[in-house]
Write a protein that holds these residues in place. Structure first.
Motif, short mmCIF file in Angstrom:
data_model
loop_
_atom_site.label_atom_id
_atom_site.label_comp_id
_atom_site.label_asym_id
_atom_site.label_seq_id
_atom_site.Cartn_x
_atom_site.Cartn_y
_atom_site.Cartn_z
N LEU A 100 0.80 -1.22 0.00
CA LEU A 100 0.00 0.00 0.00
C LEU A 100 0.84 1.27 0.00
O LEU A 100 0.35 2.34 -0.36
N GLY A 101 2.09 1.18 0.44
CA GLY A 101 2.96 2.35 0.52
C GLY A 101 4.39 1.93 0.69
O GLY A 101 4.70 0.75 0.92
N LEU A 102 5.30 2.88 0.59
CA LEU A 102 6.72 2.56 0.69
C LEU A 102 7.49 3.76 1.23
O LEU A 102 7.03 4.90 1.18
N ILE A 103 8.66 3.47 1.76
CA ILE A 103 9.59 4.52 2.20
C ILE A 103 10.99 4.06 1.84
O ILE A 103 11.33 2.88 1.99
N ARG A 104 11.80 4.97 1.31
CA ARG A 104 13.17 4.65 0.95
C ARG A 104 14.12 5.47 1.79
O ARG A 104 14.00 6.70 1.86
N VAL A 105 15.07 4.81 2.43
CA VAL A 105 16.08 5.49 3.24
C VAL A 105 17.45 5.02 2.76
O VAL A 105 17.71 3.82 2.67
#
Length: 263
Positions: free
Chosen positions: A185-190
């Protein structure tokens, strides 16, 4: 390689501008390199230019030579605090296309207020490096299509660019995701090189306003905090009020701003 120098300016010590390699130029003063210019295609196909010169006159001569050989449109990025560099590009006919704010983001959950934040019912956070690559690329494509259909992908930070292969996922191991039973449903990139940077946090349009973005941030920032990082960094386009509100709501503060200019 073009070996014929571009000469500009009167007198014995006229600076010579020569293209020393493909899309690379040098400014020479009595065989001393006093400036250099470079042009590079970004993965989305846009051509970005940069110039490093000791003096304004040298900058202008490099810009003149480069612009005579390169096709429009051309783009460049500058730190807004660098007034001289910004003025140089303005003299060369560039105009401001957009502004990005760089935010310093605290990682301590007691500062961010995210210590008790959990994903909504039916959603789990999959840590970076454990996401299914196929589902990750599917949610990336879906989010990108939704952004294109609304504000346009050009509104995303300059670092988050569409690749010519129609993909923005470069290294799947850098992404944590919010997962439902059958899809993401969503993502985060670090990415952590010298300092941790949040390159992207995004949620499917139909799943927004459920707290998924805050849950992704809580996970990512908590992970960084446990690893010993007190601050992370991110860029937000000035017009993206929702993203600014999200980060400012957890204590992030603007640290600097960048300008994207176009000619």
């Amino acid at each position: 390689m073009n070996t014929k120098p571009f000469t500009s300016g009167p007198g014995e010590n006229a600076v010579l501008i020569t293209r020393v390699a493909d899309r690379q130029w040098h400014a020479l003063d009595d065989d001393l390199v006093v400036g250099c210019g470079h042009a590079e295609h970004r993965p989305d196909g846009r051509l970005f230019v940069s110039i490093d010169a000791w003096h304004d006159a040298t900058f202008d001569r490099l810009a003149e030579a480069m612009l005579a050989e390169l096709p429009a449109p051309l783009y460049t990025l500058v730190d807004e605090a660098d007034v001289e560099l910004t003025a140089g590009w303005r003299r060369a006919g560039f105009t401001i296309r957009r502004r990005e704010w760089e935010y310093a983001v605290p990682t301590d959950p007691q500062v961010t207020g995210l210590e008790a934040v959990l994903p909504p019912e039916g959603v789990t956070i999959v840590p970076a490096g454990r996401a299914d690559e196929g589902l990750l690329r599917a949610v990336d494509r879906a989010i990108r299509a939704e952004v294109e259909a609304s504000v346009g992908w050009h509104s995303m930070p300059a670092e988050v660019i569409r690749r010519l292969a129609d993909d923005t996922v470069v290294d799947p191991s850098k992404y944590a995701v919010a997962a439902a039973a059958d899809r993401y449903l969503g993502l985060i990139r670090v990415v952590t090189v010298i300092r941790p940077r949040i390159g992207l946090v995004a949620v499917r349009a139909g799943e927004q306003r459920r707290g998924i973005a805050r849950a992704l941030l809580a996970h990512a920032l908590g992970t960084l905090h446990r690893s010993g990082f007190t601050t992370a960094w991110t860029e937000v386009q000035e017009s993206n009020r929702a993203a600014s509100a999200l980060f400012e709501g957890i204590g992030a503060r603007p640290a600097s701003s960048n300008l994207e200019l176009v000619r």
